[in-house]
Motif scaffolding. Structure first.
Motif, short mmCIF file in Angstrom:
data_model
loop_
_atom_site.label_atom_id
_atom_site.label_comp_id
_atom_site.label_asym_id
_atom_site.label_seq_id
_atom_site.Cartn_x
_atom_site.Cartn_y
_atom_site.Cartn_z
N TRP A 156 0.82 -1.21 0.00
CA TRP A 156 0.00 0.00 0.00
C TRP A 156 0.85 1.27 0.00
O TRP A 156 0.48 2.26 -0.61
CB TRP A 156 -1.00 -0.01 1.17
CG TRP A 156 -2.11 -0.97 0.90
CD1 TRP A 156 -2.37 -2.14 1.55
CD2 TRP A 156 -3.09 -0.87 -0.15
NE1 TRP A 156 -3.45 -2.77 0.99
CE2 TRP A 156 -3.91 -2.03 -0.05
CE3 TRP A 156 -3.36 0.07 -1.14
CZ2 TRP A 156 -4.98 -2.25 -0.92
CZ3 TRP A 156 -4.42 -0.15 -2.01
CH2 TRP A 156 -5.22 -1.30 -1.88
N TYR A 179 1.73 1.76 -3.53
CA TYR A 179 0.55 2.22 -4.25
C TYR A 179 0.34 3.72 -4.01
O TYR A 179 0.04 4.49 -4.93
CB TYR A 179 -0.69 1.43 -3.81
CG TYR A 179 -1.97 1.97 -4.39
CD1 TYR A 179 -2.76 2.86 -3.67
CD2 TYR A 179 -2.37 1.62 -5.68
CE1 TYR A 179 -3.92 3.39 -4.22
CE2 TYR A 179 -3.53 2.14 -6.23
CZ TYR A 179 -4.30 3.03 -5.49
OH TYR A 179 -5.44 3.56 -6.03
N GLU A 206 3.05 5.65 -5.96
CA GLU A 206 3.04 5.49 -7.42
C GLU A 206 1.72 5.87 -8.07
O GLU A 206 1.71 6.29 -9.23
CB GLU A 206 3.42 4.06 -7.80
CG GLU A 206 4.90 3.78 -7.60
CD GLU A 206 5.19 2.29 -7.40
OE1 GLU A 206 4.40 1.47 -7.90
OE2 GLU A 206 6.18 1.97 -6.72
N LYS A 207 0.61 5.70 -7.36
CA LYS A 207 -0.69 5.98 -7.98
C LYS A 207 -1.47 7.10 -7.29
O LYS A 207 -1.88 8.06 -7.92
CB LYS A 207 -1.55 4.71 -7.97
CG LYS A 207 -0.89 3.51 -8.59
CD LYS A 207 -1.17 3.40 -10.06
CE LYS A 207 -0.45 2.20 -10.63
NZ LYS A 207 -0.57 2.06 -12.04
N ASN A 221 -4.60 -10.13 -8.03
CA ASN A 221 -3.97 -8.82 -8.17
C ASN A 221 -4.92 -7.88 -8.90
O ASN A 221 -4.65 -7.43 -10.01
CB ASN A 221 -2.64 -8.93 -8.93
CG ASN A 221 -1.82 -7.64 -8.85
OD1 ASN A 221 -2.24 -6.64 -8.28
ND2 ASN A 221 -0.63 -7.67 -9.44
N ILE A 277 -5.75 -4.79 -8.43
CA ILE A 277 -5.37 -3.40 -8.61
C ILE A 277 -4.43 -3.21 -9.79
O ILE A 277 -4.65 -2.36 -10.65
CB ILE A 277 -4.75 -2.84 -7.32
CG1 ILE A 277 -5.82 -2.78 -6.23
CG2 ILE A 277 -4.15 -1.46 -7.54
CD1 ILE A 277 -5.28 -2.53 -4.85
N HIS A 278 -3.36 -4.01 -9.86
CA HIS A 278 -2.39 -3.83 -10.94
C HIS A 278 -2.57 -4.82 -12.08
O HIS A 278 -2.12 -4.57 -13.20
CB HIS A 278 -0.97 -3.93 -10.40
CG HIS A 278 -0.67 -2.93 -9.33
ND1 HIS A 278 -0.76 -1.58 -9.53
CD2 HIS A 278 -0.31 -3.09 -8.03
CE1 HIS A 278 -0.45 -0.94 -8.40
NE2 HIS A 278 -0.17 -1.84 -7.48
N LYS A 279 -3.20 -5.98 -11.80
CA LYS A 279 -3.42 -7.02 -12.81
C LYS A 279 -2.11 -7.44 -13.47
O LYS A 279 -2.05 -7.66 -14.68
CB LYS A 279 -4.41 -6.54 -13.89
CG LYS A 279 -5.75 -6.07 -13.30
CD LYS A 279 -6.65 -5.53 -14.40
CE LYS A 279 -8.04 -5.19 -13.92
NZ LYS A 279 -8.11 -4.16 -12.87
N LYS A 280 -1.03 -7.53 -12.68
CA LYS A 280 0.27 -7.82 -13.25
C LYS A 280 0.89 -9.06 -12.63
O LYS A 280 0.57 -9.44 -11.50
CB LYS A 280 1.23 -6.64 -13.00
CG LYS A 280 0.98 -5.44 -13.86
CD LYS A 280 2.01 -4.36 -13.54
CE LYS A 280 1.91 -3.19 -14.49
NZ LYS A 280 2.84 -2.13 -14.12
N ASN A 299 1.85 -9.24 -3.86
CA ASN A 299 2.15 -8.65 -5.16
C ASN A 299 3.36 -7.72 -5.10
O ASN A 299 3.75 -7.27 -4.03
CB ASN A 299 0.92 -7.89 -5.67
CG ASN A 299 -0.23 -8.82 -5.95
OD1 ASN A 299 -0.07 -9.82 -6.64
ND2 ASN A 299 -1.40 -8.53 -5.39
N GLU A 300 3.91 -7.47 -6.29
CA GLU A 300 5.13 -6.64 -6.46
C GLU A 300 6.38 -7.46 -6.14
O GLU A 300 6.61 -7.86 -4.98
CB GLU A 300 5.11 -5.39 -5.57
CG GLU A 300 3.95 -4.45 -5.84
CD GLU A 300 3.99 -3.83 -7.22
OE1 GLU A 300 4.96 -3.13 -7.55
OE2 GLU A 300 3.05 -4.07 -8.00
#
Lengths: 227, 219
Positions: free
Chosen positions: A100, A103, A106-107, B48, B50-53, B65-66
């Motif tokens: 988070w 996030y 970056e966003k 995932n 939010i980023h769909k990655k 994630n990440e």
């Protein structure tokens, strides 16, 4: 090893600089604040952060640590026996806090910055929608992370609270400039309550820029040159 | 309690490679699932949203994630062997700084080298080489970024090396000539089993990048 003089190179208006300041306060670590002059970079800054040449830079016994979130983790790990932990204890919760925080930088913050840049009704609508989507995500994240407690980190302010909370003064300035409520009790009630708790914390109050002073500063630095 | 570990990944991803290496460093059994990025699986979108990655690490049903967050997570969960981050807080901060530098700078810069042409490519190439040189300067004469032990920054960077021949081909330069120490470091890392098993053959990556390039650049 917690010994050694602590200095922080920064500026009062920077949300990124605010992060280590809150962390140092939470850990009761005294430090010397070396204020940079807006528009120029000191020799010490350029020497201490040659790669990015940016503030904040923490100097602990003259050894530099750069990047605000990295500095916060360093403070937490170095002064681990002083005050509560800034990161949760379970690896999964720590991963969530880091996710988070990334996030937010970056966003979410990018969307906040775009608010003032937006021109025309269409663009403004799009920016608002993007920002509110982000807020909804953070509202849910807060509920998940806090598990009923006042902060993302639980009973006490932590890494993720610091990461988001450091932007609150700029959020308020943006609200004034855009005449739009960015943090709305109706839409994100938990985040609003959290923001209140955060701003009133004794570790935060002394280093949170005053909205009026920051608004004036913002006018100065974003002043468009006369056509 | 059994550990169920699934990795949703895409074979040429320099980010997925990080997580593969970290899991292997710790001796963790995991199920590798290849994603088609043009047709992402329901599981990927669910884990995932939010980023769909990719990569997505799913540990006992819970997603992390990440890639750089995944590596830290793996280090903290399986802390009994092969530490990835150093134990000293200052060394840890340095390791995090350089991994962050790689994340902030490498991807956009390397993309310009193979996905553009003309002046944009020339500028991109210069930027990219400068980034490599900064990293090489940080490496210095040490065997690995943190010193004697393979760790976090090595893991963050090594996957990009499978893309080096593609950068050289399209950017028309030699990584070895520009950065001999970094080139030696790549060879050293490849001797490590966790790395050798986790990285695809650079030739295959170059083939993939060639195909990608046709979508971005009209030659």
């Amino acid at each position: 090893m917690a010994s050694g003089e602590v200095k922080l190179i920064g500026a009062w208006a920077s949300p990124f600089v605010m992060r280590p300041r809150v962390a140092l306060n939470l850990k009761s670590v005294p430090y010397e604040f070396l204020q940079e002059t807006f528009g120029s970079k000191s020799e010490l800054l350029l020497k201490s952060n040659p790669v990015h040449k940016k503030i904040p830079v923490l100097l602990h016994a003259d050894k530099p640590v750069c990047e605000s979130n990295i500095i916060v983790e360093y403070i937490d790990e170095t002064w681990s026996s002083s005050g509560p932990s800034l990161l949760p204890s379970l690896p999964y919760d720590r991963a969530m806090a880091r996710f988070w925080a990334a996030y937010i930088d970056e966003k979410w913050f990018v969307a906040l910055r775009n608010f003032l840049k937006a021109e025309g009704e269409e663009e403004k609508k799009a920016v608002i929608a993007e920002f509110e989507e982000g807020n909804a995500l953070l509202e849910k994240a807060f509920i998940d992370c806090s598990k009923g407690k006042p902060f993302f980190n639980g009973d006490h302010i932590g890494y993720l609270d610091i990461s988001l909370g450091s932007f609150l003064a700029w959020l308020r300035v943006t609200e004034l400039a855009a005449s739009y409520k960015l943090l709305d009790e109706a839409k994100t009630p938990s985040l609003c309550k959290w923001a209140d708790h955060f701003c009133n914390d004794p570790a935060v109050k002394p280093v949170m820029p005053e909205t009026a002073k920051l608004a004036e500063f913002a006018k100065k630095i974003f002043a468009k040159p006369q056509a | 309690m059994t550990n169920e570990v699934i990795l949703l990944d895409f074979w040429p991803s320099m980010f997925g490679m990080r997580t593969r290496i970290a899991l292997r460093e710790k001796g963790v059994e995991f199920e590798y699932r290849e994603e088609d990025l043009r047709n992402k699986s329901p599981l990927l979108l669910q884990m995932n949203p939010i980023h769909k990655k990719i990569p997505v690490l799913i540990h006992n049903g819970k997603p992390v994630n990440e890639s750089i967050i995944q590596v830290q997570y793996i280090d903290e969960v399986w802390s009994h062997k092969s530490p990835i981050l150093p134990s000293d807080p200052y060394q840890r901060a340095q390791a995090r700084f350089w991994a962050d530098f790689i994340d902030k700078k490498m991807y956009d810069a390397q993309r310009k080298v193979w996905a553009t042409k003309g002046e944009e490519q020339e500028t991109g190439k210069k930027d990219f080489i400068e980034i490599l040189k900064t990293l090489e300067s940080e490496l210095g004469d040490k065997p690995y970024f943190a010193g004697d032990d393979f760790g976090y920054v090595d893991i963050a960077l090594i996957g990009f090396s499978t893309w080096f021949p593609a950068y050289e081909k399209f950017g028309n330069f030699s990584v070895e000539q520009e950065c001999p120490k970094l080139t030696a470091w790549v060879k050293k890392c490849l001797q490590r089993e966790s790395v050798a098993k986790s990285l695809p053959e650079p030739e295959k990556v170059t083939e993939f990048v060639s195909m990608l390039r046709t979508k971005f650049v009209a030659e």
